[in-house]
Each structure stands twice: as structure tokens, then as C-alpha cells.
Write an enzyme that holds these catalytic residues in place. Structure first.
Site, PDB file in Angstrom:
ATOM      1  N   HIS A 157     -17.613  17.025  26.544  1.00 43.83           N
ATOM      2  CA  HIS A 157     -17.872  15.752  27.223  1.00 43.83           C
ATOM      3  C   HIS A 157     -18.930  15.033  26.401  1.00 43.83           C
ATOM      4  O   HIS A 157     -19.831  15.677  25.865  1.00 43.83           O
ATOM      5  CB  HIS A 157     -18.344  15.998  28.660  1.00 43.83           C
ATOM      6  CG  HIS A 157     -18.234  14.771  29.512  1.00 43.83           C
ATOM      7  ND1 HIS A 157     -19.028  13.672  29.320  1.00 43.83           N
ATOM      8  CD2 HIS A 157     -17.393  14.444  30.530  1.00 43.83           C
ATOM      9  CE1 HIS A 157     -18.696  12.736  30.199  1.00 43.83           C
ATOM     10  NE2 HIS A 157     -17.710  13.177  30.932  1.00 43.83           N
ATOM     11  N   LYS A 197     -12.433   2.055  32.715  1.00 48.58           N
ATOM     12  CA  LYS A 197     -13.656   1.430  33.250  1.00 48.58           C
ATOM     13  C   LYS A 197     -14.816   1.434  32.245  1.00 48.58           C
ATOM     14  O   LYS A 197     -15.865   0.856  32.506  1.00 48.58           O
ATOM     15  CB  LYS A 197     -14.089   2.175  34.514  1.00 48.58           C
ATOM     16  CG  LYS A 197     -14.597   3.583  34.225  1.00 48.58           C
ATOM     17  CD  LYS A 197     -14.917   4.341  35.508  1.00 48.58           C
ATOM     18  CE  LYS A 197     -15.486   5.708  35.165  1.00 48.58           C
ATOM     19  NZ  LYS A 197     -15.688   6.563  36.306  1.00 48.58           N
ATOM     20  N   LYS A 219     -11.324  19.752  35.900  1.00 50.76           N
ATOM     21  CA  LYS A 219     -12.524  19.582  35.058  1.00 50.76           C
ATOM     22  C   LYS A 219     -13.752  19.391  35.939  1.00 50.76           C
ATOM     23  O   LYS A 219     -13.721  18.669  36.928  1.00 50.76           O
ATOM     24  CB  LYS A 219     -12.330  18.343  34.158  1.00 50.76           C
ATOM     25  CG  LYS A 219     -13.567  17.952  33.367  1.00 50.76           C
ATOM     26  CD  LYS A 219     -13.321  16.721  32.505  1.00 50.76           C
ATOM     27  CE  LYS A 219     -14.621  16.254  31.865  1.00 50.76           C
ATOM     28  NZ  LYS A 219     -15.577  15.726  32.871  1.00 50.76           N
ATOM     29  N   LYS A 270     -13.358  14.451  42.807  1.00 52.38           N
ATOM     30  CA  LYS A 270     -14.237  13.302  43.069  1.00 52.38           C
ATOM     31  C   LYS A 270     -14.456  13.204  44.574  1.00 52.38           C
ATOM     32  O   LYS A 270     -13.527  13.442  45.343  1.00 52.38           O
ATOM     33  CB  LYS A 270     -13.606  11.989  42.563  1.00 52.38           C
ATOM     34  CG  LYS A 270     -13.368  11.972  41.054  1.00 52.38           C
ATOM     35  CD  LYS A 270     -14.624  11.654  40.294  1.00 52.38           C
ATOM     36  CE  LYS A 270     -14.354  11.647  38.806  1.00 52.38           C
ATOM     37  NZ  LYS A 270     -15.503  11.284  37.992  1.00 52.38           N
ATOM     38  N   ASP A 291     -17.351  17.714  36.529  1.00 55.74           N
ATOM     39  CA  ASP A 291     -17.878  16.455  36.024  1.00 55.74           C
ATOM     40  C   ASP A 291     -19.087  16.722  35.147  1.00 55.74           C
ATOM     41  O   ASP A 291     -19.680  17.809  35.204  1.00 55.74           O
ATOM     42  CB  ASP A 291     -18.182  15.467  37.145  1.00 55.74           C
ATOM     43  CG  ASP A 291     -17.515  14.135  36.800  1.00 55.74           C
ATOM     44  OD1 ASP A 291     -17.037  13.436  37.694  1.00 55.74           O
ATOM     45  OD2 ASP A 291     -17.446  13.822  35.585  1.00 55.74           O
ATOM     46  N   GLU A 292     -19.478  15.682  34.391  1.00 57.38           N
ATOM     47  CA  GLU A 292     -20.497  15.910  33.362  1.00 57.38           C
ATOM     48  C   GLU A 292     -21.841  16.304  33.966  1.00 57.38           C
ATOM     49  O   GLU A 292     -22.642  16.959  33.319  1.00 57.38           O
ATOM     50  CB  GLU A 292     -20.650  14.652  32.485  1.00 57.38           C
ATOM     51  CG  GLU A 292     -21.177  13.429  33.180  1.00 57.38           C
ATOM     52  CD  GLU A 292     -20.131  12.678  33.989  1.00 57.38           C
ATOM     53  OE1 GLU A 292     -18.948  13.086  33.948  1.00 57.38           O
ATOM     54  OE2 GLU A 292     -20.493  11.717  34.652  1.00 57.38           O
TER      55      GLU A 292
HETATM   56  C1  CAP Z   1     -13.944   9.832  34.714  1.00 58.74           C
HETATM   57  C2  CAP Z   1     -15.229  10.605  34.480  1.00 58.74           C
HETATM   58  C3  CAP Z   1     -15.522  10.837  33.020  1.00 58.74           C
HETATM   59  C4  CAP Z   1     -15.463   9.614  32.165  1.00 58.74           C
HETATM   60  C5  CAP Z   1     -16.316   9.812  30.916  1.00 58.74           C
HETATM   61  C6  CAP Z   1     -16.421   9.915  35.110  1.00 58.74           C
HETATM   62  O1  CAP Z   1     -13.682   9.799  36.083  1.00 58.74           O
HETATM   63  O2  CAP Z   1     -15.155  11.886  35.058  1.00 58.74           O
HETATM   64  O3  CAP Z   1     -16.813  11.421  32.941  1.00 58.74           O
HETATM   65  O4  CAP Z   1     -14.137   9.445  31.764  1.00 58.74           O
HETATM   66  O5  CAP Z   1     -16.152   8.698  30.083  1.00 58.74           O
HETATM   67  O6  CAP Z   1     -17.302  10.675  35.513  1.00 58.74           O
HETATM   68  O7  CAP Z   1     -16.423   8.711  35.117  1.00 58.74           O
HETATM   69  P1  CAP Z   1     -12.602   8.738  36.617  1.00 58.74           P
HETATM   70  P2  CAP Z   1     -15.497   8.879  28.634  1.00 58.74           P
HETATM   71  O8  CAP Z   1     -11.254   9.135  36.034  1.00 58.74           O
HETATM   72  O9  CAP Z   1     -12.621   8.874  38.106  1.00 58.74           O
HETATM   73  O10 CAP Z   1     -13.039   7.398  36.151  1.00 58.74           O
HETATM   74  O11 CAP Z   1     -14.192   9.575  28.893  1.00 58.74           O
HETATM   75  O12 CAP Z   1     -15.357   7.466  28.128  1.00 58.74           O
HETATM   76  O13 CAP Z   1     -16.444   9.704  27.828  1.00 58.74           O
HETATM   77 MG    MG Z   2     -17.174  12.368  34.629  1.00 58.17          MG
END
Ligand code: CAP
Ligand code: MG
Length: 430
Positions: A270, A310, A178, A152, A180-181
Site C-alpha cells: 500500500h 476518488k 484487504k 468498509k 485497510d492501510e
Molecule cells: C480504497 C482505499 C484505498 C485507496 C488507496 C481507501 O477504498 O481502501 O486505500 O484506494 O489509494 O482507503 O480509500 P475505496 P491508492 O475503494 O472504498 O475507495 O489506491 O490511490 O493508493
Molecule cells: Mg484504504
């Protein structure tokens, strides 16, 4: 001259056949439409019907009609004859039970909650390639949750910077790094560069720790490109690929499941975009169904929420999702799950992520137990002493939970955890 024939699709005395596929829907009839008319339209429009009686109706059609057979308030169960469904084609299943019906004027709201898949339908699908035991064996992690983090800020690092954050994550004790998406192959961080640079530091971290290290590298793109990216992952010794399964689409996930299996790659799914259809509890498609669909097709794990982080999602929902993915048989849960026997379809891991940090680890493990993948991203890179200490603090929080002691107790002898608690305590992000 009668126009409507929806009543044909409602029979409250109907006993579903063993190999009927059964759907559970939440529905709200439009003004002026009675419940039976609404459910008749849902059953009709999602099977053989149309809006009007027809001039000719071959007798065979009757045997293909869906039947709404149980109405309780705003929840209906509809049975679909097996012959309606193409063997092994999840795309067609969606077009039937999750297609036109959401746009019918006859309903104000409609939500597909769950589907009971009969053995005669299930056996045309392969399910997850490894299963949870297979993943644990591959990663050499036996008892604790598998752990990972996204560098991040979620996008912007160069491939080299990304790899270095990944190295720190692995050296702090995590199993996975990982993507990110929304990180695929950008001008500042090309997929090929990231694979090469991360592979080098993975080998270094494995040598220094003696542990197996891996990554969820995001191959999301058109299917042909995903195949090329999967090939490269295999060539560089990776054992996972990550796909944003909702935006990529069911058809491409089906193609990639077999392609990745042949390469020995598990799929991390994801679920970005899921909240467009699963957040509104009155209209759309539940996360239970998305999780079931992805296990059926054969991803190895999918995000299922944290309840305390969150993003939206309740504890009850996370528990139901964990059962849908992990269990061989899941009992019915009123208004949430239909009973399901998965037969020989292997298990998949729930992935809990989103707004987590060491202080929230016990809350998440109290929901999921250890049979899960725990992703803590901002919650390690935001640690006062940086990424490696953040990962160490998270591992210490997992140990505390498994030892049955409080984080505060553990922190007396675990400096990194102590520093994490000083910053975040048990803060729940809004
Ligand atoms: C979490 C995360 C994930 C979310 C996806 C983000 O980062 O990488 O994509 O968890 O949501 O981009 O927010 P943080 P979910 O740990 O820094 O929050 O898992 O509900 O599908
Ligand atoms: Mg993410």
C-alpha cells in the site's frame, strides 16, 4: 579566490558510460541562479560535492563526480558513476539522489522523475519473489484481473465482523480481502484475532467455491513486529502480507522482502503517504520512481491509481506505472520515464483502487487491461443488496468487458450488475 566549483559537474558533451546510473529531474532555478549553476549544484550535492572549493581534493574524487549532461528547459539528465553506489542498498541510493538536494536554496522546485538503473546495479537486487505468472499460478486465476476488497468502514469492525465481511466478499467471487492501510492491530481488532478468524472463513469459502482465496493482512509496524506477524501468516496458510511501504520505510521493506520470501509470502504494497511527495508535479518524487524502487526491492504489487476514481492520478500516469511494474523493457516517455531493461527482475502487478464501483470497471480495464489487481471496496459494500451482490456485480462487469459488451447489455441478464448500475451508473467520485 573562487568558491563555486559547480561548473565541474556540468558537461553537455558527456556520453554516459554503460554502467552509469542516470536520473531525470524537473528543476526550477532560484531567482538569480542560471540553469547550469542549478544543475551543477544538483549533480554536486547528490554525489561528491559541497558548497565550496576545498583545500585538498584527492584525484580519485573526480571519477566519482556526477555529471549533468542534458538540459532541456526545466528537465535535466544527470549521470552517476556506478562506484558511488553500495551494492544492493536502495536506502543509500535514496540518500544520494533523493536527499539533500530537495532543500537546496539554488532551486525553487525540484522533482525526481525517474532513474535508469544499469544492469551492473540491478543485479544486486532480487526483485519480486513470484512475478505475475507466479502469482496467477498461486491464486489459480489465469485470464481475468485479480480482485479484492477492503471491509468498509475502513476501521472499526471487530475481528469477527471483519472476517464475516471478508467471507461475503469471497463468496461474491473475489480473490482477496484487504486490510485497510490504517488497520493493523487495534484494541477492537487485534491482528492475531483477525488472522485466526479470517483463516477459518477462508477455508470455508474455499471449500464452498472450490476457488483459492487469500487476503492482504496488514503487518505494518516496527520490523521485529512485522516479522512476527509474517510468521503467523505463514503458520495459518496465507500467501500474502501487506505493508504500507512508504510509512514503513525502504529499509524495512528490504528486510521484509527477504523474510516474506523465505515464508512464501508475496507482498502487497500500500502506498499511503505517497501523495506528500508525488502529487506536486513541480517538487518531490514521482510515483514512477516509487513504483520502480518497490519492484526493484521486490514487492509483488503496488497501488497505481485509477484515473477515474476518488484519488489523484492521470490515465497517462497509470499507464506509465503499469509499464514500470509489468514490462521487461520500458521505452523512454518524454519527461516521464527513462528507458529501462529489467533483466531477470520479475514483474509486479499494478493495483487499481480508490472510489471504484462496477460502473467504472470498463474505464479501469481500458487503461490497465487484465494484468492487474482490481480493488473495489466501498463499491461493493455500498451495493443495494450488500457485499456479496456487490462483488458479484463487479465480476459481472469484468465479464462484460472481457466479452466486449456494454455493462447495460450484460445487466439485462445480470441482476446484481443491474442493481449496481441503478445506484451508481457510471458515477465518478469527486
Ligand atoms: C480504497 C482505499 C484505498 C485507496 C488507496 C481507501 O477504498 O481502501 O486505500 O484506494 O489509494 O482507503 O480509500 P475505496 P491508492 O475503494 O472504498 O475507495 O489506491 O490511490 O493508493
Ligand atoms: Mg484504504
Amino acid at each position: 579566490m573562487t568558491i563555486d566549483w559547480y561548473k565541474e559537474f556540468v558537461n553537455l558533451d558527456y556520453e554516459p558510460a554503460q554502467d552509469d546510473l542516470i536520473c531525470l529531474y524537473y528543476f526550477e532555478p532560484a531567482v538569480g541562479i542560471r540553469s547550469k549553476e542549478a544543475v551543477g549544484r544538483i549533480a554536486s550535492e547528490s554525489s561528491t560535492g559541497t558548497w565550496t572549493t576545498l583545500h585538498t581534493l584527492p584525484p580519485r574524487m573526480k571519477s566519482l563526480e556526477a555529471t549533468a549532461f542534458e538540459i532541456e528547459g526545466n528537465v535535466v539528465k544527470i549521470a552517476y558513476p556506478l562506484a558511488l553506489w553500495e551494492e544492493g542498498n536502495a536506502v543509500q541510493l535514496l540518500s544520494g539522489i533523493a536527499g539533500n538536494i530537495f532543500g537546496m536554496k539554488a532551486v525553487r522546485n525540484l522533482r525526481l522523475i525517474d532513474v535508469a538503473l544499469p544492469p551492473a546495479y540491478l543485479h544486486h537486487f532480487k526483485g519480486p519473489h513470484f512475478g505475475n505468472d507466479g502469482i496467477r499460478k498461486m491464486m489459480k486465476v489465469s485470464k481475468r484481473p485479480l480482485t479484492g476488497a477492503v471491509p468498509k468502514p475502513k476501521i472499526g469492525f471487530s475481528a469477527q465482523e471483519h472476517a464475516e465481511v471478508g467471507y461475503e466478499t469471497w463468496m461474491g467471487g473475489f480473490d482477496f480481502v484487504k486490510d485497510d492501510e490504517n488497520l493493523t492491530s487495534t484494541p477492537f481488532n487485534r491482528f492475531e484475532d483477525r488472522v485466526k478468524k479470517l483463516s477459518k472463513l477462508r477455508d470455508k469459502a474455499e471449500k464452498e467455491t472450490g476457488e483459492k482465496k487469500s487476503a492482504f493482512l496488514n503487518i505494518s509496524a516496527d520490523t521485529e513486529t512485522m516479522k512476527k506477524r509474517a510468521d503467523m501468516l505463514a503458520e495459518y496458510g496465507w500467501n500474502y502480507a501487506m505493508i504500507d511501504v512508504v510509512v514503513a520505510g525502504t529499509a524495512s521493506v528490504m528486510t521484509m522482502r527477504d523474510y516474506c520470501s523465505d515464508l512464501g509470502l508475496a507482498i502487497h504494497a500500500h502506498r499511503a503517504m505517497h501523495a506528500t511527495f508525488d502529487r506536486n508535479k513541480k517538487h518531490g518524487i514521482s510515483m514512477q520512481f516509487l513504483a520502480k524502487l518497490m519492484r526493484l526491492i521486490g514487492v509483488s504489487q503496488i497501488h497505481t491509481g485509477t484515473a477515474v476514481g476518488k484519488l489523484t492520478g492521470s490515465k497517462k500516469e497509470s499507464l506509465a506505472l503499469a509499464d514500470v511494474l509489468r514490462e521487461k523493457k520500458t521505452p523512454a516517455v518524454e519527461g516521464m520515464l527513462l528507458e529501462q531493461d529489467w533483466g531477470r527482475i520479475k514483474s509486479a502487478f499494478p493495483v487499481s483502487s480508490g472510489g471504484l464501483h462496477p460502473g467504472l470497471v470498463p474505464d479501469v480495464l481500458n487503461i490497465y487491461g487484465t494484468e492487474m489487481v482490481l480493488l473495489v471496496s466501498g463499491g461493493i459494500h455500498g451495493h443495494p443488496k450488500g457485499t456479496r451482490a456487490g462483488a458479484q456485480a463487479t465480476m459481472q462487469a469484468i465479464e462484460a468487458w472481457q466479452e466486449g459488451i456494454t455493462l447495460e447489455e450484460k445487466a439485462k441478464k445480470a441482476q446484481e450488475l443491474n442493481e449496481a448500475l441503478e445506484k451508481w451508473g457510471h458515477y465518478k467520485p469527486k
